[in-house]
Design a protein around this motif. Structure first.
Motif, PDB file in Angstrom:
ATOM      1  N   THR A  38       0.838  -1.193   0.000  1.00  0.00           N
ATOM      2  CA  THR A  38       0.000   0.000   0.000  1.00  0.00           C
ATOM      3  C   THR A  38       0.876   1.247   0.000  1.00  0.00           C
ATOM      4  O   THR A  38       1.746   1.399   0.856  1.00  0.00           O
ATOM      5  N   PHE A  39       0.641   2.118  -0.974  1.00  0.00           N
ATOM      6  CA  PHE A  39       1.335   3.402  -1.053  1.00  0.00           C
ATOM      7  C   PHE A  39       0.313   4.518  -0.839  1.00  0.00           C
ATOM      8  O   PHE A  39      -0.866   4.370  -1.170  1.00  0.00           O
ATOM      9  N   LEU A  40       0.760   5.626  -0.300  1.00  0.00           N
ATOM     10  CA  LEU A  40      -0.103   6.790  -0.111  1.00  0.00           C
ATOM     11  C   LEU A  40       0.497   7.983  -0.842  1.00  0.00           C
ATOM     12  O   LEU A  40       1.681   8.285  -0.688  1.00  0.00           O
ATOM     13  N   GLY A  87      -4.811  15.246   2.876  1.00  0.00           N
ATOM     14  CA  GLY A  87      -5.194  13.832   2.858  1.00  0.00           C
ATOM     15  C   GLY A  87      -4.297  13.031   1.934  1.00  0.00           C
ATOM     16  O   GLY A  87      -3.236  13.505   1.485  1.00  0.00           O
ATOM     17  N   TYR A  88      -4.733  11.800   1.634  1.00  0.00           N
ATOM     18  CA  TYR A  88      -3.937  10.892   0.815  1.00  0.00           C
ATOM     19  C   TYR A  88      -4.850  10.062  -0.076  1.00  0.00           C
ATOM     20  O   TYR A  88      -5.999   9.781   0.263  1.00  0.00           O
ATOM     21  N   GLU A  89      -4.297   9.624  -1.213  1.00  0.00           N
ATOM     22  CA  GLU A  89      -4.930   8.576  -2.015  1.00  0.00           C
ATOM     23  C   GLU A  89      -4.156   7.289  -1.805  1.00  0.00           C
ATOM     24  O   GLU A  89      -2.922   7.275  -1.877  1.00  0.00           O
ATOM     25  N   ALA A  90      -4.878   6.190  -1.535  1.00  0.00           N
ATOM     26  CA  ALA A  90      -4.239   4.888  -1.374  1.00  0.00           C
ATOM     27  C   ALA A  90      -4.027   4.258  -2.747  1.00  0.00           C
ATOM     28  O   ALA A  90      -4.946   4.167  -3.559  1.00  0.00           O
ATOM     29  N   LEU A  91      -2.792   3.829  -2.991  1.00  0.00           N
ATOM     30  CA  LEU A  91      -2.419   3.175  -4.240  1.00  0.00           C
ATOM     31  C   LEU A  91      -1.836   1.809  -3.924  1.00  0.00           C
ATOM     32  O   LEU A  91      -1.523   1.512  -2.773  1.00  0.00           O
ATOM     33  N   GLN A 140      -7.224  14.482   8.477  1.00  0.00           N
ATOM     34  CA  GLN A 140      -6.828  14.190   7.107  1.00  0.00           C
ATOM     35  C   GLN A 140      -7.619  12.993   6.575  1.00  0.00           C
ATOM     36  O   GLN A 140      -7.889  12.036   7.292  1.00  0.00           O
ATOM     37  N   PHE A 141      -7.988  13.072   5.299  1.00  0.00           N
ATOM     38  CA  PHE A 141      -8.838  12.033   4.719  1.00  0.00           C
ATOM     39  C   PHE A 141      -8.015  11.075   3.862  1.00  0.00           C
ATOM     40  O   PHE A 141      -6.869  11.342   3.495  1.00  0.00           O
ATOM     41  N   LEU A 142      -8.650   9.927   3.548  1.00  0.00           N
ATOM     42  CA  LEU A 142      -8.022   8.900   2.729  1.00  0.00           C
ATOM     43  C   LEU A 142      -8.994   8.488   1.640  1.00  0.00           C
ATOM     44  O   LEU A 142     -10.142   8.143   1.926  1.00  0.00           O
ATOM     45  N   THR A 143      -8.551   8.527   0.365  1.00  0.00           N
ATOM     46  CA  THR A 143      -9.382   8.027  -0.734  1.00  0.00           C
ATOM     47  C   THR A 143      -8.865   6.667  -1.177  1.00  0.00           C
ATOM     48  O   THR A 143      -7.648   6.434  -1.228  1.00  0.00           O
ATOM     49  N   TYR A 183       4.031  18.070  -5.569  1.00  0.00           N
ATOM     50  CA  TYR A 183       3.874  18.103  -4.112  1.00  0.00           C
ATOM     51  C   TYR A 183       4.554  16.916  -3.442  1.00  0.00           C
ATOM     52  O   TYR A 183       5.247  17.081  -2.434  1.00  0.00           O
ATOM     53  N   ALA A 184       4.360  15.734  -3.990  1.00  0.00           N
ATOM     54  CA  ALA A 184       4.992  14.535  -3.404  1.00  0.00           C
ATOM     55  C   ALA A 184       4.672  13.325  -4.260  1.00  0.00           C
ATOM     56  O   ALA A 184       3.623  13.261  -4.908  1.00  0.00           O
ATOM     57  N   ARG A 185       5.566  12.382  -4.257  1.00  0.00           N
ATOM     58  CA  ARG A 185       5.335  11.103  -4.934  1.00  0.00           C
ATOM     59  C   ARG A 185       4.750  10.113  -3.924  1.00  0.00           C
ATOM     60  O   ARG A 185       4.868  10.306  -2.711  1.00  0.00           O
ATOM     61  N   PRO A 186       4.131   9.036  -4.422  1.00  0.00           N
ATOM     62  CA  PRO A 186       3.588   8.028  -3.494  1.00  0.00           C
ATOM     63  C   PRO A 186       4.669   7.445  -2.598  1.00  0.00           C
ATOM     64  O   PRO A 186       5.810   7.245  -3.020  1.00  0.00           O
ATOM     65  N   ILE A 187       4.296   7.182  -1.351  1.00  0.00           N
ATOM     66  CA  ILE A 187       5.219   6.649  -0.345  1.00  0.00           C
ATOM     67  C   ILE A 187       4.636   5.353   0.208  1.00  0.00           C
ATOM     68  O   ILE A 187       3.431   5.284   0.509  1.00  0.00           O
ATOM     69  N   ASP A 188       5.474   4.336   0.355  1.00  0.00           N
ATOM     70  CA  ASP A 188       5.034   3.077   0.966  1.00  0.00           C
ATOM     71  C   ASP A 188       4.579   3.366   2.394  1.00  0.00           C
ATOM     72  O   ASP A 188       5.305   3.984   3.177  1.00  0.00           O
TER      73      ASP A 188
END
Length: 383
Positions: free
Chosen positions: A165-167, A180-184, A232-235, A372-377
């Motif tokens: 899971t990455f955010l 917030g974050y998107e879960a990838l 903070q929210f999570l999609t 802004y930022a790349r996905p992070i584990d």
């Protein structure tokens, strides 16, 4: 608007003959053709269909159509890619449902979308002699190695919860504050299914997309409790079928600020059926977001029906924001219409400061992208 042809070719007729024999192949191809025609016409429902032809002796199908912008801004090249990718998925689904998973895994259908010139209009051509040949993609083999081996690998990954899971951060467009974050998702490092496109392409080919979507969502929910800062929210991405099962199959109790992001490879021409699903989720405090608006199959009608909390404007549309005044004007108008519906707008795929700056003039609240930022584990994140 541009005229195009969508071409489908099931190249490996000999495989069908070897597996089923001539008479059974004829009947099965007739059944496949009915499904393909219905789904292709649905895929093109946002555009103007000019003609649909088929030749079951080859077998191949061809739909000529005129691209239309509709109510929303649309990047036509990105839309073409979405249609071509969705058609490939439709073809694999149709073959799988009629011939069975085992046989469909042996087939190598080809799909292409090409410009339709005046001298091509209405003709079903021999691709080996005709103008479509340069546009034909290779058979859609998402990974190296045998499909049977990859299927065993998918079993192992799911059984061992080995999906990662990455955010990716979502920020305020105004001041870049983290909201917030998107879960990838990613497969195991070095795996044939490490990349998410490979993972989902293969899952779809073997009829396991729903299973994989729910597994990814479950892991995102299990790995993020008490890890996200307050407020903070999570999609989390889910297709419509998985969304309908989310309340029953996913650990939502005690979670706040969760939104399910509706992704779809087909037009949501019956979005009304999702209204009770969305209402039940909202009763649990779970919201919805609408993905890929402007390039994929999301449109204002879906937003009017579902009233998502967040609508994400397509990456390619956003990337054109600082290059074309017409795109920026369309982004502004579309964003305002969405705000009037009660939605918050998210610019997805912001990569440069220039894009960030020009979007400031639009009623866009959220932004996401490599600027802004790349996905992070999630395993490496500290809060």
């Amino acid at each position: 608007m541009d005229k195009n042809v969508l071409y489908i070719d099931i190249a490996d007729m000999q495989t069908l003959q070897d597996v089923y024999g001539g008479e059974a192949v004829t009947q099965n191809l007739s059944d496949v053709s009915v499904v393909i025609e219905e789904k292709v016409k649905r895929l093109l429902s946002q555009h103007s269909l000019l003609d649909f032809k088929m030749d079951l002796g080859a077998p191949h199908w061809m739909a000529s159509f005129e691209m239309t912008a509709g109510a929303l801004l649309r990047d036509f090249e990105e839309s073409r890619q979405a249609i071509e990718k969705a058609t490939s998925r439709v073809v694999h689904e149709s073959l799988r449902d009629v011939f069975g998973v085992g046989a469909s895994m042996k087939m190598s259908p080809r799909v292409c979308l090409a410009p339709l010139g005046q001298d091509h209009s209405g003709r079903l051509v021999d691709v080996h002699q005709g103008w479509l040949e340069p546009y034909l993609t290779n058979p859609s083999t998402c990974v190296d190695g045998t499909l049977q081996a990859v299927s065993a690998e998918l079993d192992d990954i799911l059984a061992g919860d080995k999906l990662r899971t990455f955010l990716q951060p979502i920020v305020s467009l105004k001041d870049k504050t983290l909201l917030g974050y998107e879960a990838l998702v990613r497969g195991p490092v070095g795996s044939a299914l490490e990349r998410p496109d490979q993972l989902f392409d293969f899952a779809d080919r073997v009829g396991r997309t729903l299973e994989v979507e729910l597994a990814c969502a479950r892991l995102a929910l299990e790995r993020t409790p008490k890890r996200l800062p307050d407020g903070q929210f999570l999609t989390i991405n889910l297709g419509p079928e998985a969304l309908a099962l989310a309340e029953e199959h996913l650990p939502l109790e005690g979670r706040e600020n969760i939104l399910f992001e509706i992704t779809e490879h087909m037009p949501l021409d019956d979005a009304q059926v999702l209204v009770p699903v969305v209402d039940k989720l909202r009763q649990k405090g779970v919201g919805v977001a609408l993905d890929d608006t402007g390039c994929g199959f999301a449109d204002l009608d879906v937003a009017r029906i579902l009233r998502p909390e967040i609508v994400k404007l397509c990456i390619t549309v956003i990337r054109n924001a600082d290059k074309d005044c017409a795109f920026l004007k369309a982004i502004d108008q579309t964003s305002q219409e969405l705000v009037n519906l009660g939605c918050r707008v998210l610019a997805e795929g912001v990569e440069t400061q220039s894009q960030h700056d020009v979007l400031q003039s639009c009623p866009i609240e959220y932004a996401q992208g490599w600027l802004y930022a790349r996905p992070i584990d999630v395993a490496d994140m500290t809060f």
